[in-house]
Design a protein around this motif. Sequence first.
Motif, short mmCIF file in Angstrom:
data_model
loop_
_atom_site.label_atom_id
_atom_site.label_comp_id
_atom_site.label_asym_id
_atom_site.label_seq_id
_atom_site.Cartn_x
_atom_site.Cartn_y
_atom_site.Cartn_z
N LEU A 23 0.80 -1.21 0.00
CA LEU A 23 0.00 0.00 0.00
C LEU A 23 0.84 1.28 0.00
O LEU A 23 0.56 2.20 -0.77
N PRO A 24 1.89 1.39 0.83
CA PRO A 24 2.74 2.57 0.71
C PRO A 24 3.41 2.67 -0.67
O PRO A 24 3.59 3.77 -1.20
N ARG A 25 3.74 1.54 -1.23
CA ARG A 25 4.32 1.53 -2.58
C ARG A 25 3.31 2.07 -3.61
O ARG A 25 3.66 2.87 -4.48
N ALA B 65 1.41 9.14 -6.30
CA ALA B 65 1.93 10.50 -6.17
C ALA B 65 2.93 10.82 -7.27
O ALA B 65 2.94 11.93 -7.81
N THR B 66 3.75 9.84 -7.62
CA THR B 66 4.78 10.05 -8.64
C THR B 66 4.17 10.20 -10.02
O THR B 66 4.55 11.07 -10.81
N ALA B 67 3.17 9.34 -10.33
CA ALA B 67 2.58 9.34 -11.67
C ALA B 67 1.50 10.40 -11.84
O ALA B 67 1.18 10.80 -12.96
N GLY B 68 0.89 10.84 -10.73
CA GLY B 68 -0.20 11.80 -10.83
C GLY B 68 -1.42 11.22 -11.51
O GLY B 68 -2.16 11.93 -12.19
N ASP B 69 -1.65 9.92 -11.32
CA ASP B 69 -2.76 9.22 -11.99
C ASP B 69 -3.93 9.09 -11.03
O ASP B 69 -3.83 8.38 -10.02
N PRO B 70 -5.08 9.73 -11.31
CA PRO B 70 -6.24 9.63 -10.41
C PRO B 70 -6.69 8.19 -10.18
O PRO B 70 -7.17 7.87 -9.09
N PHE B 71 -6.55 7.33 -11.19
CA PHE B 71 -6.97 5.93 -11.02
C PHE B 71 -6.20 5.27 -9.89
O PHE B 71 -6.76 4.53 -9.08
N LEU B 72 -4.88 5.52 -9.81
CA LEU B 72 -4.07 4.90 -8.78
C LEU B 72 -4.44 5.43 -7.39
O LEU B 72 -4.43 4.69 -6.41
N ASP C 62 -7.27 4.22 -2.28
CA ASP C 62 -8.36 4.46 -1.33
C ASP C 62 -9.26 3.23 -1.19
O ASP C 62 -9.70 2.88 -0.09
N GLU C 63 -9.52 2.56 -2.30
CA GLU C 63 -10.36 1.36 -2.29
C GLU C 63 -9.71 0.26 -1.44
O GLU C 63 -10.37 -0.38 -0.61
N LEU C 64 -8.41 0.04 -1.64
CA LEU C 64 -7.74 -1.06 -0.95
C LEU C 64 -7.47 -0.74 0.52
O LEU C 64 -7.49 -1.64 1.37
N VAL C 65 -7.25 0.53 0.84
CA VAL C 65 -7.07 0.93 2.24
C VAL C 65 -8.34 0.65 3.03
O VAL C 65 -8.29 0.31 4.22
N ALA C 66 -9.49 0.77 2.38
CA ALA C 66 -10.77 0.56 3.06
C ALA C 66 -10.93 -0.89 3.53
O ALA C 66 -11.76 -1.16 4.40
#
Length: 258
Positions: free
Chosen positions: A164-166, A172-179, A184-188
């Motif tokens: 998850l941190p990865r 953050a690096t790619a700036g991709d909203p999907f990621l 957020d989905e997997l943290v839930a």
Amino acid sequence: MDEPVGELLREWRRRRKLSQLDLAIQADVSARHVSFVETGRTIPSSAMVLHLAEQLGVPLRERNRLLVAAGHAPVYRQTPLDDPDQTRVRAALEQFLRAHAPYPAVAVDRRWNLLLANGPFNAFLATVDRKLLAAPVNLMRLGLHPDGLAPRIRNLEQVRGYLLPRLARQAATAGDPFLHQLYDELVAHGPVAGTPPDPADIALPIQLRHRGTDLTFLSAITTFGTAFDITLDEIAVETYLPADERTAQYFQRVPKNG
């Protein structure tokens, strides 16, 4: 309407936590020039756009966006993997995955969507809910979803604490909203915190229960950076190596399809 090139470059600079002076020194240009580009007082040449993008580590597809925003033609092509022009590339990837047999291996895109897999990877798919196998199959979701591999991963807390941190860093690096949405989905599904990997370990072990046998893998990721093709630049191959003799022997004796 897309943002001006100056605003886009400012976003990338801030994402990299650089000041205008930091970027200027890194790019060997004046801080005034960086400021003029960001405020729109100067429209950068295509060469300058690419130079600044290189210093900021901007992904290839986003470099095209910067070029277009500055009024220039994109220079990086994007050829789908199933395009006839990619026949040799696809064949090479398939050969790469076959060569890793009898152990599992997959190819994924920048969003962790599954592109190709070898037969032994089927060992990971046993008991997975069919809804998670509908295209596009997402490897991160497959691994951490309660209906996926998660119930069979014996060191799930450790795996979540690593993956998850990865994923957050990648988003953050790619700036991709999907990621960001995937994170957020997997943290839930559970906490991020977990037991950190031992510094002496070269990779995170994945302990998987499969058909009554405890298997342990170490995963390695290979990327194929290319100068002008976005698709190839974003492909990664993840291979799973046996971390103990029991796992090695299991895959030596089972059919190649897992």
